[in-house]
Design an enzyme around this catalytic site. Structure first.
Site, short mmCIF file in Angstrom:
data_model
loop_
_atom_site.label_atom_id
_atom_site.label_comp_id
_atom_site.label_asym_id
_atom_site.label_seq_id
_atom_site.Cartn_x
_atom_site.Cartn_y
_atom_site.Cartn_z
N PRO A 1 23.91 14.71 55.27
CG PRO A 1 22.08 14.17 53.93
CD PRO A 1 22.52 15.12 55.03
CG ASN A 2 25.53 11.21 51.00
OD1 ASN A 2 25.68 10.01 51.24
ND2 ASN A 2 24.38 11.71 50.56
NE ARG B 1 28.55 13.60 48.09
CZ ARG B 1 27.69 14.49 48.56
NH1 ARG B 1 27.97 15.17 49.67
NH2 ARG B 1 26.56 14.72 47.94
CE1 TYR C 1 29.01 18.87 46.87
CE2 TYR C 1 29.32 16.58 46.23
CZ TYR C 1 28.50 17.68 46.37
OH TYR C 1 27.18 17.61 46.01
CG ASN D 1 26.78 21.54 53.57
OD1 ASN D 1 25.69 21.38 53.02
ND2 ASN D 1 27.93 21.35 52.94
CB ALA E 1 20.63 15.63 49.73
CG HIS F 1 18.45 20.68 47.50
ND1 HIS F 1 18.85 21.99 47.34
CD2 HIS F 1 19.60 19.94 47.49
CE1 HIS F 1 20.18 22.03 47.23
NE2 HIS F 1 20.65 20.80 47.32
CG ASP G 1 8.62 23.07 60.22
OD1 ASP G 1 8.64 24.16 59.60
OD2 ASP G 1 7.74 22.20 60.03
CD GLU H 1 21.00 26.93 52.67
OE1 GLU H 1 19.92 27.29 53.18
OE2 GLU H 1 21.15 26.67 51.46
CG HIS I 1 25.18 24.78 49.92
ND1 HIS I 1 24.60 23.60 50.30
CD2 HIS I 1 24.25 25.74 50.11
CE1 HIS I 1 23.36 23.84 50.70
NE2 HIS I 1 23.12 25.14 50.61
CG LEU I 2 31.75 21.69 50.82
CD1 LEU I 2 31.39 20.22 50.94
CD2 LEU I 2 33.19 21.92 51.20
CB SER I 3 29.15 22.57 45.00
OG SER I 3 27.85 22.26 45.47
NE ARG J 1 26.54 20.28 41.89
CZ ARG J 1 26.59 19.43 42.91
NH1 ARG J 1 26.77 19.91 44.15
NH2 ARG J 1 26.47 18.14 42.71
NE ARG K 1 23.15 18.82 42.95
CZ ARG K 1 23.17 17.70 43.67
NH1 ARG K 1 23.02 17.75 44.98
NH2 ARG K 1 23.35 16.52 43.11
C1 DQA Z 1 26.04 20.46 49.12
C2 DQA Z 1 25.16 20.68 47.88
C3 DQA Z 1 23.95 19.77 47.92
O1 DQA Z 1 23.16 19.99 46.76
C4 DQA Z 1 24.38 18.32 47.94
O2 DQA Z 1 23.26 17.47 48.04
C5 DQA Z 1 25.38 18.03 49.00
C6 DQA Z 1 26.42 19.00 49.30
C7 DQA Z 1 27.34 21.28 49.05
O3 DQA Z 1 27.98 21.42 50.11
O4 DQA Z 1 27.74 21.76 48.00
O5 DQA Z 1 25.39 16.95 49.56
O6 DQA Z 1 25.31 20.90 50.26
#
Ligand code: DQA
Length: 149
Positions: A12-13, A20, A25, A77, A80, A83, A90, A101, A103-105, A110, A114
């Site tokens: 999501p997002n 964003r 990011y 990725n 959210a 977490h 599952d 897995e 993550h950009l950040s 943080r 997270r």
């Molecule tokens: C994220 C880190 C997550 O905590 C956050 O909710 C995201 C992006 C990242 O790519 O850094 O939406 O997965």
């Protein structure tokens, strides 16, 4: 060299990348990231499928579909849902498809919420903190693991 099938899942997002929270990011859009991944996949003999959804159940369905499609590996990725989502955990365990897995950040730099991932202990590995490069690192990493090189 045989062709590997890799599914890239964006949670999501992540459709909002580019505008964003660029401090976290970066400036790359999801389209830019998918283009980079597709270009890299071409050099690695990977058949790549990129999919983004803002909905947990859609991501679960796409993981189920990956079994039917005989996908060799997943780069995810979960955003959210990382977490919170026992459902994604599952689904990945049920599919029994190796995954990385991403993550950009650097989530560990943080907020405390997270720092916890519902998926990480079941992953081959986790890449975090390198912006869009996290994805290409993850694709290179899963390629090496699956080919045992
Ligand atoms: C994220 C880190 C997550 O905590 C956050 O909710 C995201 C992006 C990242 O790519 O850094 O939406 O997965």
């Amino acid at each position: 060299m045989n062709t590997l099938k890799i599914l890239v899942l964006h949670g999501p997002n992540l459709n909002l990348l580019g505008t964003r929270e660029p401090a976290h990011y970066g400036a790359s859009t999801l389209h830019d990231i998918n283009q980079q991944l597709t270009a890299l996949a071409g050099t690695l003999h990977i058949d790549i499928d990129n999919y983004q959804s803002n909905h947990e159940g859609d991501l679960v369905d796409r993981i189920h579909q990956a079994v039917t499609d005989a996908v060799d590996g997943i780069v995810i990725n979960p955003a959210a849902y990382t977490h919170t989502s026992i459902a994604l955990r599952d689904a990945l365990l049920a599919a029994n498809i190796p995954f990385v897995e991403v993550h950009l950040s650097n989530v560990h730099k943080r907020e405390a919420f997270r720092h916890k991932s519902m998926l990480a202990d079941a992953a081959i590995g986790v890449v975090a903190g390198f912006g869009a490069t996290s994805y290409t690192m993850a694709l290179n990493g899963i390629n090496q693991q699956l080919r045992n090189t």
